[in-house]
Structures are given as C-alpha cells and as structure tokens.
Design a protein around this motif. Structure first.
Motif, PDB file in Angstrom:
ATOM      1  N   GLU A 174       0.817  -1.217   0.000  1.00  0.00           N
ATOM      2  CA  GLU A 174       0.000   0.000   0.000  1.00  0.00           C
ATOM      3  C   GLU A 174       0.845   1.259   0.000  1.00  0.00           C
ATOM      4  O   GLU A 174       0.428   2.289  -0.505  1.00  0.00           O
ATOM      5  N   ILE A 175       2.007   1.160   0.630  1.00  0.00           N
ATOM      6  CA  ILE A 175       2.810   2.373   0.836  1.00  0.00           C
ATOM      7  C   ILE A 175       3.301   2.970  -0.485  1.00  0.00           C
ATOM      8  O   ILE A 175       3.045   4.140  -0.761  1.00  0.00           O
ATOM      9  N   PRO A 176       3.961   2.182  -1.353  1.00  0.00           N
ATOM     10  CA  PRO A 176       4.375   2.790  -2.622  1.00  0.00           C
ATOM     11  C   PRO A 176       3.206   3.255  -3.469  1.00  0.00           C
ATOM     12  O   PRO A 176       3.326   4.253  -4.188  1.00  0.00           O
ATOM     13  N   GLN A 177       2.089   2.558  -3.363  1.00  0.00           N
ATOM     14  CA  GLN A 177       0.913   2.970  -4.137  1.00  0.00           C
ATOM     15  C   GLN A 177       0.469   4.372  -3.767  1.00  0.00           C
ATOM     16  O   GLN A 177       0.098   5.168  -4.616  1.00  0.00           O
ATOM     17  N   LYS A 178       0.516   4.668  -2.471  1.00  0.00           N
ATOM     18  CA  LYS A 178       0.069   5.977  -2.009  1.00  0.00           C
ATOM     19  C   LYS A 178       1.133   7.046  -2.219  1.00  0.00           C
ATOM     20  O   LYS A 178       0.816   8.191  -2.526  1.00  0.00           O
ATOM     21  N   LEU A 179       2.378   6.634  -2.058  1.00  0.00           N
ATOM     22  CA  LEU A 179       3.455   7.626  -2.194  1.00  0.00           C
ATOM     23  C   LEU A 179       3.614   8.091  -3.636  1.00  0.00           C
ATOM     24  O   LEU A 179       4.183   9.141  -3.892  1.00  0.00           O
ATOM     25  N   ARG A 180       3.096   7.304  -4.571  1.00  0.00           N
ATOM     26  CA  ARG A 180       3.185   7.660  -5.982  1.00  0.00           C
ATOM     27  C   ARG A 180       2.564   9.019  -6.269  1.00  0.00           C
ATOM     28  O   ARG A 180       2.981   9.740  -7.165  1.00  0.00           O
ATOM     29  N   PHE A 181       1.543   9.345  -5.487  1.00  0.00           N
ATOM     30  CA  PHE A 181       0.805  10.578  -5.764  1.00  0.00           C
ATOM     31  C   PHE A 181       1.398  11.780  -5.050  1.00  0.00           C
ATOM     32  O   PHE A 181       0.924  12.896  -5.232  1.00  0.00           O
ATOM     33  N   GLU A 182       2.390  11.546  -4.230  1.00  0.00           N
ATOM     34  CA  GLU A 182       3.012  12.673  -3.529  1.00  0.00           C
ATOM     35  C   GLU A 182       4.117  13.239  -4.424  1.00  0.00           C
ATOM     36  O   GLU A 182       5.171  12.650  -4.568  1.00  0.00           O
ATOM     37  N   LYS A 183       3.836  14.384  -5.004  1.00  0.00           N
ATOM     38  CA  LYS A 183       4.775  14.968  -5.973  1.00  0.00           C
ATOM     39  C   LYS A 183       6.075  15.427  -5.304  1.00  0.00           C
ATOM     40  O   LYS A 183       7.118  15.530  -5.954  1.00  0.00           O
ATOM     41  N   GLU A 184       6.006  15.717  -4.010  1.00  0.00           N
ATOM     42  CA  GLU A 184       7.204  16.247  -3.342  1.00  0.00           C
ATOM     43  C   GLU A 184       8.238  15.162  -3.074  1.00  0.00           C
ATOM     44  O   GLU A 184       9.414  15.461  -2.911  1.00  0.00           O
ATOM     45  N   ILE A 185       7.786  13.915  -3.018  1.00  0.00           N
ATOM     46  CA  ILE A 185       8.724  12.814  -2.810  1.00  0.00           C
ATOM     47  C   ILE A 185       9.113  12.287  -4.180  1.00  0.00           C
ATOM     48  O   ILE A 185       8.312  11.652  -4.868  1.00  0.00           O
ATOM     49  N   ILE A 186      10.347  12.579  -4.578  1.00  0.00           N
ATOM     50  CA  ILE A 186      10.712  12.254  -5.961  1.00  0.00           C
ATOM     51  C   ILE A 186      11.139  10.797  -6.109  1.00  0.00           C
ATOM     52  O   ILE A 186      11.079  10.249  -7.191  1.00  0.00           O
ATOM     53  N   ARG A 187      11.595  10.174  -5.027  1.00  0.00           N
ATOM     54  CA  ARG A 187      11.963   8.762  -5.123  1.00  0.00           C
ATOM     55  C   ARG A 187      11.978   8.161  -3.725  1.00  0.00           C
ATOM     56  O   ARG A 187      12.299   8.851  -2.763  1.00  0.00           O
ATOM     57  N   HIS A 188      11.633   6.897  -3.631  1.00  0.00           N
ATOM     58  CA  HIS A 188      11.722   6.244  -2.327  1.00  0.00           C
ATOM     59  C   HIS A 188      12.131   4.785  -2.505  1.00  0.00           C
ATOM     60  O   HIS A 188      12.027   4.231  -3.602  1.00  0.00           O
ATOM     61  N   LEU A 189      12.606   4.209  -1.413  1.00  0.00           N
ATOM     62  CA  LEU A 189      13.073   2.815  -1.432  1.00  0.00           C
ATOM     63  C   LEU A 189      12.688   2.179  -0.109  1.00  0.00           C
ATOM     64  O   LEU A 189      13.022   2.705   0.954  1.00  0.00           O
ATOM     65  N   ILE A 190      11.969   1.070  -0.185  1.00  0.00           N
ATOM     66  CA  ILE A 190      11.598   0.354   1.038  1.00  0.00           C
ATOM     67  C   ILE A 190      12.448  -0.911   1.109  1.00  0.00           C
ATOM     68  O   ILE A 190      12.481  -1.693   0.161  1.00  0.00           O
ATOM     69  N   VAL A 191      13.132  -1.096   2.215  1.00  0.00           N
ATOM     70  CA  VAL A 191      13.963  -2.295   2.402  1.00  0.00           C
ATOM     71  C   VAL A 191      13.775  -2.805   3.827  1.00  0.00           C
ATOM     72  O   VAL A 191      13.230  -2.103   4.670  1.00  0.00           O
ATOM     73  N   ASP A 192      14.255  -4.018   4.064  1.00  0.00           N
ATOM     74  CA  ASP A 192      14.288  -4.529   5.432  1.00  0.00           C
ATOM     75  C   ASP A 192      15.176  -3.606   6.250  1.00  0.00           C
ATOM     76  O   ASP A 192      16.185  -3.111   5.747  1.00  0.00           O
ATOM     77  N   GLU A 193      14.802  -3.389   7.485  1.00  0.00           N
ATOM     78  CA  GLU A 193      15.548  -2.434   8.303  1.00  0.00           C
ATOM     79  C   GLU A 193      17.018  -2.834   8.398  1.00  0.00           C
ATOM     80  O   GLU A 193      17.343  -4.000   8.615  1.00  0.00           O
TER      81      GLU A 193
END
Lengths: 74, 159
Positions: B78-97
């Motif tokens: 769900e997280i990347p799906q929602k972050l897609r619409f946030e124009k201010e966040i130009i890139r993100h990466l989710i990994v195991d801590e």
C-alpha cells in the motif's frame, strides 16, 4: 611477463573491522569501493571476502538508486 | 490471515523545491502513509539537503531522509501505491531495516585502501592511550633504567 604480486596477504576490510552490516546510506564508505568510473571494485582489487562483496554490491546498488553514489562518472 | 509485523525502513528523496523548514511536513506525509497502512512508525530521520550523485528530474540537490517502521508484509504494498501521488517525494526505497550493531560505528570512515587495495595500516591503536605518567612515576622509571644500565655496563669505577 610475470605479474607483480604483493607479498602481503589480502585481508577483507569488513572482516578485520568487524563490520557485519553494510549500510546503503553510508555513501562515503561505499564510494571507497568504486573505481574512478563509478564501477564496483572487484575482489581482486579490494581484497574483500566473497560474503562481504555480496553485501557490498547490494548496498552499492541501493545507494545508486537513491543517488547517494553515482552509477557512472564521465 | 494477518501475518506478523516485520521491520522495514523507507528512505526517500524530497524535491528541493520544498522550503527548508517545510521538509518536516513532507516527512510527516511518509509517516501518515505508513500509519494509514496500519504500520507502526519507529525512528524518523529528518530529511537533510544533499547533493545528488546524478541529476534526478533535473534537480541537482534533494533532501534525503529515512524512517523505520513495523508493518505486516501483506500491507507493505500500500505504501508505494500511495506515495506515488506525492509529488514532493521524488523517489523512495523500502527495504528490510538495516540494523547496525553499536560497536560497528568505531570503524567507520577509517578505511584507506592503498593502491593495491590492501590496507596495511592498523585501524585502531594497539593499546588504549594511557594517562601521562606522573613526575614521581617518571623519576622511578628513570632510576630503574639507571640501575639496569649500571648492571649491564658495569659500574664506571670498575673499568
């Protein structure tokens, strides 16, 4: 022609420094394992053990994606 | 079936068009998105401006921050799906801590590869630095050395 060889035994930096986890956010550390073109240094050059080379490569690839280190330089 | 929560870490780049004091709000967006997906936010590292290694959407600089959180693996998508619409966040990466053992910090930035790629320098001093000896201790040591020298060389009167 004979290849120049070093008499010192290569030691994995990460093993000797007791680094168990390589953080992809630590761009400064990762940069040291890149050659001037931004490619990942091979084990022959860096002397890193196979285990840490795998961790290192994964961390470098993550860091590249986040533009912390370059994919390539001119 | 609800699977067990796992620890993750999201790192992201915030557009440099955002004002410096407004970055915390953008970090709040990430926190909100995580909480909306029923995640529990852990540590939040405030985004800091830094130079990018290569331009991204024609930006040379961006704010880089990361947040740790716990969430069930079934919810993570769900997280990347929602972050897609946030124009201010130009890139993100989710990994195991990435959990760094506390002892590891001491060795950071100490690596100096030589030309052959072998570091021959010792990373840490062999012994911990001792406090400087007091005048009394020094005098004692000198006395001891004198005594040993006399023993080895023989007293000057004998020769």
């Amino acid at each position: 022609m004979r290849r120049t060889t070093t008499t010192q035994e290569k030691q994995c930096f990460f093993c000797t420094a007791n680094i168990k986890v390589i953080d992809y956010k630590d761009g400064e550390l990762l940069r040291k394992s890149l050659n001037p073109q931004g490619k990942i240094a091979g084990r022959r050059r860096s002397g890193v053990c196979a285990y840490h080379q795998r961790l290192l490569a994964a961390a470098i690839k993550r860091a590249r994606f986040l533009a912390l280190i370059p994919f390539t330089t001119r | 079936m609800e699977s067990e929560a796992k620890r993750y870490e999201i790192s992201y780049l915030v557009s440099p068009n955002v004002a410096e004091d407004d970055v915390v709000r953008v970090a709040g967006i990430v926190t909100r998105v995580i909480e909306e997906a029923k995640g529990v936010v852990g540590h939040i590292n405030e985004p800091k401006k830094r130079r990018l290694a290569y331009p991204m959407y024609k930006h040379r600089f961006a704010y880089f921050g990361y947040t740790t959180f716990q969430i069930s693996p079934s919810q993570i998508a769900e997280i990347p799906q929602k972050l897609r619409f946030e124009k201010e966040i130009i890139r993100h990466l989710i990994v195991d801590e990435v959990v760094i053992p506390p002892r590891q910090f001491a060795f950071r930035a100490s690596w100096q590869p030589t030309e052959a790629g072998i570091s021959t320098k010792r990373e840490t001093p062999r012994r911990e630095e001792r406090p400087a000896p007091s005048a009394e201790e020094r005098a004692k040591a000198i006395e001891h050395i004198d005594k040993r020298l006399d023993e080895i060389l023989g007293t000057p009167g004998e020769q």
